[in-house]
Design a protein around this motif. Sequence first.
Motif, short mmCIF file in Angstrom:
data_model
loop_
_atom_site.label_atom_id
_atom_site.label_comp_id
_atom_site.label_asym_id
_atom_site.label_seq_id
_atom_site.Cartn_x
_atom_site.Cartn_y
_atom_site.Cartn_z
N LEU A 18 22.89 -15.66 30.61
CA LEU A 18 21.67 -15.04 30.09
C LEU A 18 21.15 -13.98 31.05
O LEU A 18 20.79 -12.87 30.64
N LEU A 19 21.11 -14.30 32.35
CA LEU A 19 20.64 -13.32 33.33
C LEU A 19 21.54 -12.09 33.37
O LEU A 19 21.05 -10.96 33.47
N ALA A 20 22.86 -12.29 33.27
CA ALA A 20 23.78 -11.15 33.27
C ALA A 20 23.64 -10.33 31.99
O ALA A 20 23.81 -9.10 32.02
N ALA A 21 23.31 -10.99 30.86
CA ALA A 21 23.14 -10.25 29.61
C ALA A 21 21.85 -9.43 29.61
O ALA A 21 21.79 -8.35 29.01
N ILE A 22 20.81 -9.93 30.28
CA ILE A 22 19.56 -9.17 30.35
C ILE A 22 19.74 -7.93 31.22
O ILE A 22 19.38 -6.82 30.83
N SER A 23 20.32 -8.11 32.39
CA SER A 23 20.59 -6.99 33.29
C SER A 23 21.64 -7.43 34.30
O SER A 23 21.53 -8.52 34.85
N PRO A 24 22.65 -6.58 34.56
CA PRO A 24 23.65 -6.96 35.59
C PRO A 24 23.04 -7.12 36.97
O PRO A 24 23.61 -7.82 37.82
N LEU A 25 21.88 -6.51 37.20
CA LEU A 25 21.26 -6.62 38.51
C LEU A 25 20.63 -7.99 38.74
O LEU A 25 20.30 -8.34 39.87
N LEU A 26 20.47 -8.76 37.66
CA LEU A 26 19.91 -10.11 37.80
C LEU A 26 20.98 -11.14 38.14
O LEU A 26 20.66 -12.34 38.22
N CYS A 27 22.21 -10.72 38.32
CA CYS A 27 23.26 -11.67 38.70
C CYS A 27 23.02 -12.26 40.09
O CYS A 27 23.55 -13.32 40.42
N ASN A 28 22.24 -11.54 40.92
CA ASN A 28 21.93 -12.07 42.25
C ASN A 28 20.90 -13.19 42.22
O ASN A 28 20.74 -13.91 43.20
N VAL A 29 20.20 -13.35 41.10
CA VAL A 29 19.21 -14.42 40.97
C VAL A 29 19.95 -15.74 40.78
O VAL A 29 20.81 -15.85 39.90
N PRO A 30 19.67 -16.75 41.57
CA PRO A 30 20.38 -18.03 41.42
C PRO A 30 20.03 -18.69 40.09
O PRO A 30 18.85 -18.79 39.73
N PRO A 31 21.03 -19.15 39.32
CA PRO A 31 20.73 -19.78 38.03
C PRO A 31 20.12 -21.15 38.19
O PRO A 31 20.48 -21.92 39.09
N LYS A 32 19.17 -21.44 37.32
CA LYS A 32 18.52 -22.75 37.26
C LYS A 32 18.45 -23.18 35.80
O LYS A 32 17.39 -23.16 35.16
N GLY A 33 19.62 -23.53 35.28
CA GLY A 33 19.71 -23.87 33.86
C GLY A 33 18.93 -25.10 33.47
O GLY A 33 18.34 -25.16 32.40
N ALA A 34 18.90 -26.12 34.33
CA ALA A 34 18.17 -27.34 33.99
C ALA A 34 16.68 -27.06 33.86
O ALA A 34 16.01 -27.60 32.97
N ASN A 35 16.15 -26.20 34.73
CA ASN A 35 14.73 -25.83 34.61
C ASN A 35 14.49 -24.96 33.38
O ASN A 35 13.45 -25.09 32.72
N PHE A 36 15.43 -24.06 33.07
CA PHE A 36 15.25 -23.19 31.91
C PHE A 36 15.29 -24.00 30.62
O PHE A 36 14.50 -23.78 29.71
N PHE A 37 16.21 -24.96 30.53
CA PHE A 37 16.28 -25.83 29.34
C PHE A 37 15.10 -26.78 29.29
O PHE A 37 14.68 -27.18 28.21
N GLY A 38 14.59 -27.19 30.44
CA GLY A 38 13.47 -28.13 30.49
C GLY A 38 13.87 -29.57 30.71
O GLY A 38 13.00 -30.45 30.77
N ILE A 39 15.18 -29.86 30.86
CA ILE A 39 15.60 -31.25 31.03
C ILE A 39 15.29 -31.78 32.43
O ILE A 39 15.33 -32.99 32.64
N SER A 40 14.98 -30.89 33.37
CA SER A 40 14.58 -31.35 34.70
C SER A 40 13.07 -31.40 34.88
O SER A 40 12.59 -31.76 35.95
N HIS A 41 12.31 -31.02 33.85
CA HIS A 41 10.85 -31.14 33.92
C HIS A 41 10.49 -32.62 34.01
O HIS A 41 11.02 -33.44 33.26
N PRO A 42 9.62 -33.01 34.95
CA PRO A 42 9.33 -34.44 35.12
C PRO A 42 8.88 -35.14 33.85
O PRO A 42 9.28 -36.27 33.57
N THR A 43 8.01 -34.48 33.06
CA THR A 43 7.54 -35.11 31.83
C THR A 43 8.67 -35.33 30.85
O THR A 43 8.80 -36.40 30.23
#
Length: 344
Positions: free
Chosen positions: A241-266
């Motif tokens: 997703l970050l690469a599809a938005i902009s190739p310059l965002l490839c340096n941002v570390p991915p956090k898929g569990a936070n983006f999906f919400g499965i790591s949210h405490p609630t």
Amino acid sequence: MAHVFENYRNDYHKSADMDQNLKFKMKYKKLKRLVKNTVLENAALCDQVAQMQENLVIVKAERLFLLRKLCQLQGETDIASIATKVQNNNLNTSLIDCDSGTTKRCTKKRNATDNTNSTGDSNAYKGKTKRCGKIPKRLVQLIPLDIHGRPLFPISLGDLTVYSLGEVVSDRPAYHTEELIYPVGYCSTRVYASLKNVQTTSLYTCKILDGGAKPRFEIVSDSDLNQPLVGSSPDECHSRLLAAISPLLCNVPPKGANFFGISHPTIQNLIQSSPGTRKLPLYKPQRFEVSKSLPGENDGSPIPEKETDPGINFHALHRTFALNSYRIKQEPIEHDLRVLHDLA
């Protein structure tokens, strides 16, 4: 004279018979009254028993609701664990009281032998026991529940909205790790930068599907529904997703569990409370605690996604590159100028 005596005798016997009949008639009326009162009392007791049975059913339903709510608030993995704890509480306390003398003597002897052998080893052992006994708790938010203790959907948590928790898959090890669970049918949405224009927002739908041996993770944008971003892990999906938005965002570390919400405490607390979680061989149950502050308050807020994470939050993404533009004005760098030009 004999005739008069005979008449008197007959009248006497008649009166005695009448008195005896009257006596038995009074007893009959008394017994009839007692039987009638007994029947009425029995009917009243039957009505009272029926009412108590109805109240017992209501109390059982309320007890189950309170157990489920207590399970959610205290972060227990299963309602059965709370019930077993309540049932075995008295037995455990009695056993501890009975064995307290022997355990104290055994610990004293063990400490004495440890001190005679080596003091350093005993100190290390004590340090290990202290560290193993404490597990950090994570804060969860209060969410609305129905009368059966189940959460009401959708669950709104800032930019994240969860529509379904899915079902826990316990017979395939790829559907969970030591820290996370990937339930099949999980669905959530999040607001983030658009694929077509970085300055505008877009709504992304995140799904966890049954992919056979491994789960299938999908992120679909509302601006491009025909091209979902698919991956075998949340981080892989998020990096695409970050690469599809902009190739310059490839340096941002991915956090898929936070983006999906499965790591949210609630959300993780609700998934952990789902049936089948105790059968997972690798997953280690987490400890949760209800936040005392309101969801809108900043201090003590249990929202795990940091506001400074550009890979999850739309405003944090633009604040980050706005800070880069401020640095560019002081010390122009060719790479930062290209980043600012592409995002603008």
